[in-house]
Design a protein around this motif. Structure first.
Motif, PDB file in Angstrom:
ATOM      1  N   THR A 130       0.839  -1.202   0.000  1.00 25.28           N
ATOM      2  CA  THR A 130       0.000   0.000   0.000  1.00 25.28           C
ATOM      3  C   THR A 130       0.871   1.249   0.000  1.00 25.28           C
ATOM      4  O   THR A 130       0.592   2.212  -0.733  1.00 25.28           O
ATOM      5  CB  THR A 130      -0.927   0.000   1.226  1.00 25.28           C
ATOM      6  OG1 THR A 130      -1.729  -1.188   1.180  1.00 25.28           O
ATOM      7  CG2 THR A 130      -1.826   1.209   1.243  1.00 25.28           C
ATOM      8  N   ASN A 131       1.939   1.238   0.784  1.00 29.07           N
ATOM      9  CA  ASN A 131       2.845   2.392   0.834  1.00 29.07           C
ATOM     10  C   ASN A 131       3.542   2.606  -0.505  1.00 29.07           C
ATOM     11  O   ASN A 131       3.726   3.747  -0.940  1.00 29.07           O
ATOM     12  CB  ASN A 131       3.877   2.208   1.946  1.00 29.07           C
ATOM     13  CG  ASN A 131       3.265   2.318   3.320  1.00 29.07           C
ATOM     14  OD1 ASN A 131       2.174   2.844   3.482  1.00 29.07           O
ATOM     15  ND2 ASN A 131       3.951   1.791   4.323  1.00 29.07           N
ATOM     16  N   GLU A 148       2.382   1.730  -3.479  1.00 26.25           N
ATOM     17  CA  GLU A 148       1.385   2.261  -4.411  1.00 26.25           C
ATOM     18  C   GLU A 148       1.146   3.745  -4.162  1.00 26.25           C
ATOM     19  O   GLU A 148       1.049   4.537  -5.108  1.00 26.25           O
ATOM     20  CB  GLU A 148       0.077   1.492  -4.278  1.00 26.25           C
ATOM     21  CG  GLU A 148       0.141   0.084  -4.829  1.00 26.25           C
ATOM     22  CD  GLU A 148      -1.128  -0.697  -4.564  1.00 26.25           C
ATOM     23  OE1 GLU A 148      -2.095  -0.118  -4.007  1.00 26.25           O
ATOM     24  OE2 GLU A 148      -1.155  -1.882  -4.929  1.00 26.25           O
ATOM     25  N   ALA A 149       1.070   4.135  -2.900  1.00 29.71           N
ATOM     26  CA  ALA A 149       0.847   5.544  -2.571  1.00 29.71           C
ATOM     27  C   ALA A 149       2.032   6.391  -3.024  1.00 29.71           C
ATOM     28  O   ALA A 149       1.858   7.486  -3.582  1.00 29.71           O
ATOM     29  CB  ALA A 149       0.617   5.703  -1.076  1.00 29.71           C
ATOM     30  N   GLN A 183       1.904   6.862  -6.780  1.00 33.48           N
ATOM     31  CA  GLN A 183       0.888   7.832  -7.191  1.00 33.48           C
ATOM     32  C   GLN A 183       1.337   9.256  -6.901  1.00 33.48           C
ATOM     33  O   GLN A 183       1.046  10.176  -7.671  1.00 33.48           O
ATOM     34  CB  GLN A 183      -0.432   7.547  -6.490  1.00 33.48           C
ATOM     35  CG  GLN A 183      -1.113   6.296  -7.011  1.00 33.48           C
ATOM     36  CD  GLN A 183      -2.387   5.967  -6.253  1.00 33.48           C
ATOM     37  OE1 GLN A 183      -2.735   6.663  -5.296  1.00 33.48           O
ATOM     38  NE2 GLN A 183      -3.058   4.915  -6.665  1.00 33.48           N
ATOM     39  N   LEU A 184       2.070   9.447  -5.819  1.00 33.17           N
ATOM     40  CA  LEU A 184       2.565  10.794  -5.503  1.00 33.17           C
ATOM     41  C   LEU A 184       3.657  11.226  -6.464  1.00 33.17           C
ATOM     42  O   LEU A 184       3.798  12.404  -6.769  1.00 33.17           O
ATOM     43  CB  LEU A 184       3.088  10.839  -4.067  1.00 33.17           C
ATOM     44  CG  LEU A 184       2.029  10.797  -2.968  1.00 33.17           C
ATOM     45  CD1 LEU A 184       2.708  10.707  -1.597  1.00 33.17           C
ATOM     46  CD2 LEU A 184       1.138  12.025  -3.048  1.00 33.17           C
TER      47      LEU A 184
END
Length: 61
Positions: A45-46, A48-49, A52-53
């Motif tokens: 999850t980290n 992927e985040a 995206q950033l």
């Protein structure tokens, strides 16, 4: 029925102890697997985040 049949022999007791130890090891391994899976999910999850950033910054350059 003989009374001898109702009394556990030491070999039976050691077998029970081994089975209990094996069950405890399986429970411990299942708990560790659960925690590792949860940790890997958080890592994914980290990642992927973070991806995206970083995408908008790459799009502008």
């Amino acid at each position: 029925m003989n009374a001898r049949n109702d009394v556990k022999r030491p070999s039976d007791q050691s077998l029970d102890a081994r089975l209990m130890l094996a069950a405890a090891r399986r429970r411990f391994a299942a708990g560790v697997n659960f925690l590792v899976a949860r940790w890997l999910e958080r890592c994914a999850t980290n990642v992927e985040a973070a991806q995206q950033l970083s995408r908008p910054a790459e799009a502008h350059t």
